[in-house]
Design a protein around this motif. Structure first.
Motif, PDB file in Angstrom:
ATOM      1  N   VAL A 115      88.921   3.591  -6.325  1.00 30.82           N
ATOM      2  CA  VAL A 115      87.678   3.010  -5.844  1.00 30.82           C
ATOM      3  C   VAL A 115      86.564   3.566  -6.735  1.00 30.82           C
ATOM      4  CG1 VAL A 115      86.092   2.878  -3.894  1.00 30.82           C
ATOM      5  CG2 VAL A 115      88.569   2.832  -3.509  1.00 30.82           C
ATOM      6  N   ALA A 116      85.674   2.702  -7.172  1.00 33.13           N
ATOM      7  CA  ALA A 116      84.567   3.126  -8.029  1.00 33.13           C
ATOM      8  C   ALA A 116      83.331   2.321  -7.658  1.00 33.13           C
ATOM      9  CB  ALA A 116      84.928   2.924  -9.501  1.00 33.13           C
ATOM     10  N   VAL A 117      82.194   2.759  -8.125  1.00 34.40           N
ATOM     11  CA  VAL A 117      80.950   2.029  -7.909  1.00 34.40           C
ATOM     12  C   VAL A 117      80.212   1.857  -9.234  1.00 34.40           C
ATOM     13  CG1 VAL A 117      80.642   2.728  -5.507  1.00 34.40           C
ATOM     14  CG2 VAL A 117      79.683   4.140  -7.311  1.00 34.40           C
ATOM     15  N   TRP A 118      79.510   0.766  -9.348  1.00 39.71           N
ATOM     16  CA  TRP A 118      78.703   0.439 -10.533  1.00 39.71           C
ATOM     17  C   TRP A 118      77.244   0.631 -10.152  1.00 39.71           C
ATOM     18  CZ3 TRP A 118      79.564  -0.509 -15.522  1.00 39.71           C
ATOM     19  CH2 TRP A 118      78.615  -1.209 -16.266  1.00 39.71           C
ATOM     20  N   ILE A 119      76.592   1.625 -10.737  1.00 39.26           N
ATOM     21  CA  ILE A 119      75.190   1.915 -10.452  1.00 39.26           C
ATOM     22  C   ILE A 119      74.457   2.130 -11.772  1.00 39.26           C
ATOM     23  CG2 ILE A 119      73.570   3.517  -9.343  1.00 39.26           C
ATOM     24  CD1 ILE A 119      75.840   4.267  -7.409  1.00 39.26           C
ATOM     25  N   ASP A 120      73.322   1.470 -11.933  1.00 37.48           N
ATOM     26  CA  ASP A 120      72.492   1.631 -13.126  1.00 37.48           C
ATOM     27  C   ASP A 120      73.291   1.472 -14.418  1.00 37.48           C
ATOM     28  OD1 ASP A 120      70.246   2.079 -11.539  1.00 37.48           O
ATOM     29  OD2 ASP A 120      70.566   4.248 -11.503  1.00 37.48           O
ATOM     30  N   ASP A 121      74.095   0.420 -14.469  1.00 38.02           N
ATOM     31  CA  ASP A 121      74.902   0.102 -15.652  1.00 38.02           C
ATOM     32  C   ASP A 121      75.901   1.191 -16.023  1.00 38.02           C
ATOM     33  OD1 ASP A 121      73.927  -2.478 -16.028  1.00 38.02           O
ATOM     34  OD2 ASP A 121      72.254  -1.792 -17.255  1.00 38.02           O
ATOM     35  N   SER A 122      76.382   1.933 -15.032  1.00 36.04           N
ATOM     36  CA  SER A 122      77.403   2.958 -15.256  1.00 36.04           C
ATOM     37  C   SER A 122      78.440   2.879 -14.151  1.00 36.04           C
ATOM     38  CB  SER A 122      76.790   4.359 -15.258  1.00 36.04           C
ATOM     39  OG  SER A 122      75.869   4.494 -16.316  1.00 36.04           O
TER      40      SER A 122
END
Length: 90
Positions: A52-59
């Protein structure tokens, strides 16, 4: 951040194929619930696992423990490659 330029490799694409835009790619990453990460063990064997991952501020952000195989592999700075697919949790 400047959006990356997308392209297709004509050796592996059908005639007239168009690259996926970075906007569409970014939207797919941002809405994904599940990713796969490929790492390499110290003996050279591959290791692929869902995460599981998250995409925040193009990262892309994810966590791992120091004794988990992906954590061990990443600590050796071997190559790694996150993948996203149409998978959903649940």
């Amino acid at each position: 951040m400047t959006d990356p330029k997308t392209s297709v490799d004509p050796r592996f694409s059908e005639d007239g194929a168009e690259p996926t835009s970075w906007v569409d790619t970014r939207d797919a990453i941002a809405s994904a619930e599940l990713f796969w990460i490929s790492t390499v063990r110290t003996d050279g064997r591959p290791h692929v696992t869902p995460l599981v991952a998250v995409w925040i501020d193009d990262s892309l952000f994810f966590t791992t423990g120091p004794e988990e195989q992906k954590g061990v592999n990443l600590s050796h700075k071997q190559s790694r490659d996150p993948h996203h697919g149409p998978q959903r949790l649940g």
